[in-house]
Design a protein around this motif. Sequence first.
Motif, PDB file in Angstrom:
ATOM      1  N   ALA A   1      24.136  53.611 -55.787  1.00  0.00           N
ATOM      2  CA  ALA A   1      24.392  54.430 -56.781  1.00  0.00           C
ATOM      3  C   ALA A   1      25.115  53.893 -57.798  1.00  0.00           C
ATOM      4  O   ALA A   1      24.666  54.073 -59.120  1.00  0.00           O
ATOM      5  N   ARG A   2      26.089  53.015 -57.531  1.00  0.00           N
ATOM      6  CA  ARG A   2      26.725  52.408 -58.903  1.00  0.00           C
ATOM      7  C   ARG A   2      25.724  51.517 -59.480  1.00  0.00           C
ATOM      8  O   ARG A   2      25.840  51.560 -60.633  1.00  0.00           O
ATOM      9  N   ASP A   3      25.040  50.725 -58.710  1.00  0.00           N
ATOM     10  CA  ASP A   3      23.954  49.816 -59.278  1.00  0.00           C
ATOM     11  C   ASP A   3      22.968  50.771 -60.093  1.00  0.00           C
ATOM     12  O   ASP A   3      22.577  50.124 -61.353  1.00  0.00           O
ATOM     13  N   ALA A   4      22.542  51.865 -59.745  1.00  0.00           N
ATOM     14  CA  ALA A   4      21.657  52.563 -60.186  1.00  0.00           C
ATOM     15  C   ALA A   4      22.134  53.290 -61.576  1.00  0.00           C
ATOM     16  O   ALA A   4      21.411  53.232 -62.574  1.00  0.00           O
ATOM     17  N   VAL A   5      23.373  53.897 -61.611  1.00  0.00           N
ATOM     18  CA  VAL A   5      23.796  54.231 -62.936  1.00  0.00           C
ATOM     19  C   VAL A   5      24.091  53.121 -63.858  1.00  0.00           C
ATOM     20  O   VAL A   5      23.709  53.700 -65.123  1.00  0.00           O
ATOM     21  N   ASN A   6      24.305  51.990 -63.629  1.00  0.00           N
ATOM     22  CA  ASN A   6      24.400  50.941 -64.401  1.00  0.00           C
ATOM     23  C   ASN A   6      22.968  50.422 -65.040  1.00  0.00           C
ATOM     24  O   ASN A   6      23.164  50.227 -66.327  1.00  0.00           O
TER      25      ASN A   6
END
Length: 214
Positions: free
Chosen positions: A102-107
């Motif tokens: 989710a962190r990679d996705a929001v970035n």
Amino acid sequence: MIVLTVDQRGSTYAEDRVPVVLEQLAKWTSGRAGIVLPFERTIGDEVQGVLSGHSPGAQLAVDLTLDLLRDRGWSVGIGVGPVETPLPAVSRDARGPAFYRARDAVNRAKTRVSGKSVAVEGPTAASGERRAHEVESLLQLLGAVRARRTPHGWEAVDVLSGLADKPGRQKAAAQLLGVSEQAVSQRVRAAMWSEECAVLPVIVRRLEELSGPT
């Protein structure tokens, strides 16, 4: 599990909207199945929630994402995969691949224009990457369709969405809006609402398949 990490766009030069979006998310999720950990502020202008990977959670994830994209003030990262258990009481203390994804996705989502600022990360196997790409592409497509929807189109869609799906619904919407039934029909066609309704179940199903057993 499905983790939604949501970041405020342009927050450096704007007021903190996290309290407002948390109120909205609480309203949107009230009485809905699929919530595992409620949304809360994690760091700065970011909020996060954890949803079940089963059908209710996948449906809720899609609905929330589209609502947030409609606002045009948020970037949405969807991470799918396992989490470390037992889960803590709050999502900011949780760990596991779904959270990292989710962190990679929001970035990635932050690099996209408003209305389409969503990204999806899932299992790294070829089939997982393909399904994640499909879900992401379809969400972006609906985001683009919705971004072009006029205020009159949204007015008709919002009223129809609140009415039971049965014969006479369009007539009832026309009465509520104070316009002709033909005008409602024209607005709905221009808003591409029928096409949206047809695509939504496909996105939910693909997201549930991406999640696998939870």
